[in-house]
Design an enzyme around this catalytic site. Structure first.
Site, PDB file in Angstrom:
ATOM      1  N   LYS A 104     -62.060  -0.869 -29.099  1.00 21.74           N
ATOM      2  CA  LYS A 104     -62.182   0.734 -29.138  1.00 21.74           C
ATOM      3  C   LYS A 104     -61.448   1.199 -27.815  1.00 21.74           C
ATOM      4  O   LYS A 104     -61.927   1.070 -26.902  1.00 21.74           O
ATOM      5  CB  LYS A 104     -63.811   1.289 -29.259  1.00 21.74           C
ATOM      6  CG  LYS A 104     -64.182   0.680 -30.747  1.00 21.74           C
ATOM      7  CD  LYS A 104     -65.743   0.959 -30.436  1.00 21.74           C
ATOM      8  CE  LYS A 104     -66.633   0.510 -29.526  1.00 21.74           C
ATOM      9  NZ  LYS A 104     -68.036   0.617 -29.685  1.00 21.74           N
ATOM     10  N   GLY A 134     -73.836   8.194 -27.852  1.00 24.86           N
ATOM     11  CA  GLY A 134     -74.355   7.306 -29.220  1.00 24.86           C
ATOM     12  C   GLY A 134     -73.153   7.114 -30.263  1.00 24.86           C
ATOM     13  O   GLY A 134     -73.402   6.468 -31.274  1.00 24.86           O
ATOM     14  N   THR A 135     -71.956   7.672 -29.651  1.00 25.51           N
ATOM     15  CA  THR A 135     -70.699   7.227 -30.625  1.00 25.51           C
ATOM     16  C   THR A 135     -70.710   5.526 -30.963  1.00 25.51           C
ATOM     17  O   THR A 135     -70.256   5.455 -32.113  1.00 25.51           O
ATOM     18  CB  THR A 135     -69.465   7.640 -30.020  1.00 25.51           C
ATOM     19  OG1 THR A 135     -69.385   7.353 -28.703  1.00 25.51           O
ATOM     20  CG2 THR A 135     -69.415   9.328 -30.258  1.00 25.51           C
ATOM     21  N   GLY A 136     -70.768   4.777 -30.043  1.00 27.98           N
ATOM     22  CA  GLY A 136     -70.616   3.249 -30.163  1.00 27.98           C
ATOM     23  C   GLY A 136     -71.731   2.926 -31.016  1.00 27.98           C
ATOM     24  O   GLY A 136     -71.268   2.053 -32.096  1.00 27.98           O
ATOM     25  N   CYS A 137     -72.929   2.974 -30.993  1.00 28.67           N
ATOM     26  CA  CYS A 137     -73.923   2.723 -31.923  1.00 28.67           C
ATOM     27  C   CYS A 137     -73.792   3.173 -33.323  1.00 28.67           C
ATOM     28  O   CYS A 137     -73.837   2.503 -34.321  1.00 28.67           O
ATOM     29  CB  CYS A 137     -75.084   3.254 -31.244  1.00 28.67           C
ATOM     30  SG  CYS A 137     -75.788   3.030 -29.835  1.00 28.67           S
TER      31      CYS A 137
END
Ligand SMILES: Cc1ncc(COP(=O)(O)OP(=O)(O)O)c(N)n1
Ligand SMILES: Cc1ncsc1CCOP(=O)(O)O
Ligand SMILES: [Mg+2]
Length: 570
Positions: free
Chosen positions: A247, A282-285
């Site tokens: 990413k 929290g975007t990755g999770c």
């Protein structure tokens, strides 16, 4: 009087739901008794009113008439991750992401963090035995489709997780190699790395490191550009996962969020607009959970990644101005779709304006000339990088068109590419295509909207600002505008030129795709008109009236992507 009517309505509802639980041959008995006056008695366990005589009949008839239990498999993701007391990341983000994607989510907690928008104030790691116990509880009982991992804070936890996955195999494993929180705090030390690399990654269908995590997984190799991301994806793939998504959200000097997906054979560069907001905690999770949720529903990896990226982009855009907490990075709202504030939800649902980048429009005459089937032509175009496809089959018989549309839909969806149908709403409905493209003399978009399911895409051809304004009012998702250059593909088509295209783009809020006579030699001139809502080019002959569709598509894809990147840099 009023009360009596209300009571009977409730009873009818109850009777109907009760009927659903019974074998069909008992339905007539039930409804006969409904008509008689003495049909109710109380179930001693539930205190609910149920039909009296039917109960007796069911009891007498137990051997032959077992109660019918409606069975419905619910897609299920198990997240193995840490709790975030602030609710933005970790287990809490995973639960919200899965709920938003309509997938059930069970949880195994690996650590409890004391955390807020300022940072991580404390971490309490779960004992590995208790993580093993949670894993066994869920995996031995529930029908889990996909396991998604987040914070794995000790080598023992990685070990028990791998043991459980071997004992209770699932359809797919998504590994988000969480090592550092968005605030920069360490969430897993170097001691975990060996287990991750040697035991867990070989079991994974997809691993989703950001550039920092990719660098850590590779022992400190710097990852600073898209070409570094490609190299890193290949090296991480050598550790055993089937797919690697690196990413690029943290890449310096990039106005876009570019991610690189490597599937062991080829690369896909996935580009989303960067949303200017502090609310990215929290975007990755969430991304990894959305991927897991889509895989649980049966999507391909590429389709799942595309859907997850689009979800994040929409959620960030929707939440860009919300304020939760006083720290540098806030959480975002996963449930934007429940709040019909923005635009009406159908305009956002399935449609990603970035999909207009390279729009391949088929032509039956050209396929006939080159001796190709519609589906072979479409396959070559999506393999070459077409980002959306339209079947424009002016001379096909209905049945032939429908069969081809079904085959093309399968092909497009396996690449995560939407498929639209030109003119024929009946075909779009019959094959459950992703939407339609309509001209000025076709069915008006607002009427098409009433026929198509919510979320289906509607594109409208427009040559003038007035038509563009009407398309917006009618609820179109995008505008196709041209002919920008003269074309022989569409008879008697009026050429509006680059100036006409620019005037139309400036007059509309909708994303626009340019069409008409576009080819490698003029694509840059089209994309350079300098308007943000011009999202790409639609092409017929420059792809389908050529010997090798795949090569032509690749070539045009490179040119249009470069033009878009340059436009963003300017
Ligand atoms: C993307 C895109 N834009 C415009 C058109 C033209 O549609 P229409 O005006 O209905 O003409 P026909 O394609 O039906 O001849 C298009 N097809 N796609
Ligand atoms: C369908 C359509 N609508 C406006 S121009 C055009 C034809 C585009 O075809 P080509 O890309 O071959 O010029
Ligand atoms: Mg038409």
């Amino acid at each position: 009087m009023v009360r009596k009517r209300k009571t009977s309505a409730i009873l009818v509802k109850k009777i109907m739901s009760y009927a659903q639980l019974l074998p069909a041959h008992l339905h007539s008995q039930l409804f006969k008794q409904v008509r008689s006056s003495s049909f109710l008695c109380q179930n001693s366990k539930t205190n609910q009113n149920i039909p009296r005589r039917l109960v007796l009949n069911v009891q007498a008839d137990r051997s032959s008439a077992t109660m019918q239990k409606p069975e419905m498999k619910v897609p299920h993701v198990l997240t193995v991750a840490g709790s975030d007391s602030g609710g933005g990341a970790g287990i809490q983000a995973d639960l919200k992401a899965c709920a938003a994607r309509q997938v059930y989510c069970s949880t195994v907690v690996t650590a409890v963090t004391a955390q807020n928008t300022v940072g991580v104030q404390g971490v309490d790691i779960m004992p590995e035995d208790f993580v093993a116990e949670q894993l066994k509880s869920v995996l031995s009982d529930m029908d889990v489709d996909v396991v998604k991992t987040g914070m794995l804070p000790s080598p023992g936890i990685v070990r028990v997780l791998c043991q459980s996955l071997r004992e209770f195999p699932v359809k797919a494993l998504v590994v988000d190699p969480v090592m550092v929180s968005t605030s920069g705090d360490a969430l897993a030390g170097p001691s975990v790395l060996d287990g991750l690399r040697e035991e867990l990654l070989p079991l994974a269908n997809i691993v989703t490191p950001n550039i920092k995590e990719a660098s850590v997984l590779l022992g400190g190799v710097p990852v600073r550009s898209v070409s570094d991301m490609r190299a890193a994806a290949k090296l991480i793939h050598d550790m055993g996962p089937r797919n690697v998504l690196v990413k690029g959200g943290d890449l310096p000097n990039s106005s876009d969020a570019i991610d690189v997906l490597f599937d062991g054979e080829g690369f896909h560069e996935l580009c989303a607009s960067r949303v200017n907001t502090r609310n990215t905690h929290g975007t990755g999770c969430t991304l990894a959970s959305c991927i897991a949720a889509e895989l649980a529903k049966g999507s391909s990896v590429l389709e799942a990644v595309r859907a997850a990226k689009h979800f994040i982009e929409t959620a960030l855009d929707y939440s860009k101005d919300i304020v939760i907490g006083n720290g540098a990075q806030g959480p975002f709202d996963h449930f934007f779709a429940l709040k019909k504030v923005h635009q009406s939800s159908y305009r956002q649902d399935k449609f990603n304006p970035n999909d207009l980048l390279l729009y391949a429009v088929t032509d039956s005459g050209m396929n006939r000339k080159w001796g190709r089937s519609i589906s072979d032509a479409v396959k070559a175009a999506v393999e070459g990088g077409a980002t959306i496809v339209q079947l424009r089959e002016k001379h096909a018989e209905t049945r032939e068109f429908l069969d081809a549309a079904k085959a093309c839909l399968k092909i497009c969806h396996s690449y995560g590419v939407p498929l639209l149908i030109n003119d024929r709403i009946d075909i779009a409905l019959a094959c459950n295509a992703d939407g339609v493209h309509l001209g000025q003399s076709d069915m008006p978009a607002h009427v098409a909207r009433t026929l198509l399911a919510p979320g289906k895409i509607i594109g409208v051809s427009c040559k003038t600002p007035e038509q563009a304004q009407q398309a917006w009012i009618d609820g179109a998702h995008y505008i196709g505008s041209g002919g920008v250059y003269p074309t022989t593909t569409k008879e008697d088509n009026i050429t509006i030129g680059i100036d006409g295209l620019k005037e139309l783009c400036l007059a509309s809020k909708l994303p626009v795709v340019a069409i008409g006579g576009i080819k490698p030699s003029n694509v840059r001139a089209v994309m350079e008109i300098g308007v943000p809502n011009l999202k790409g080019v639609a092409v017929v002959s420059a792809l389908f009236d050529r010997e090798c569709i795949k090569t032509e598509t690749e070539n045009l894809h490179t040119l249009v992507s470069e033009a878009v990147l340059q436009k963003k840099r300017a």
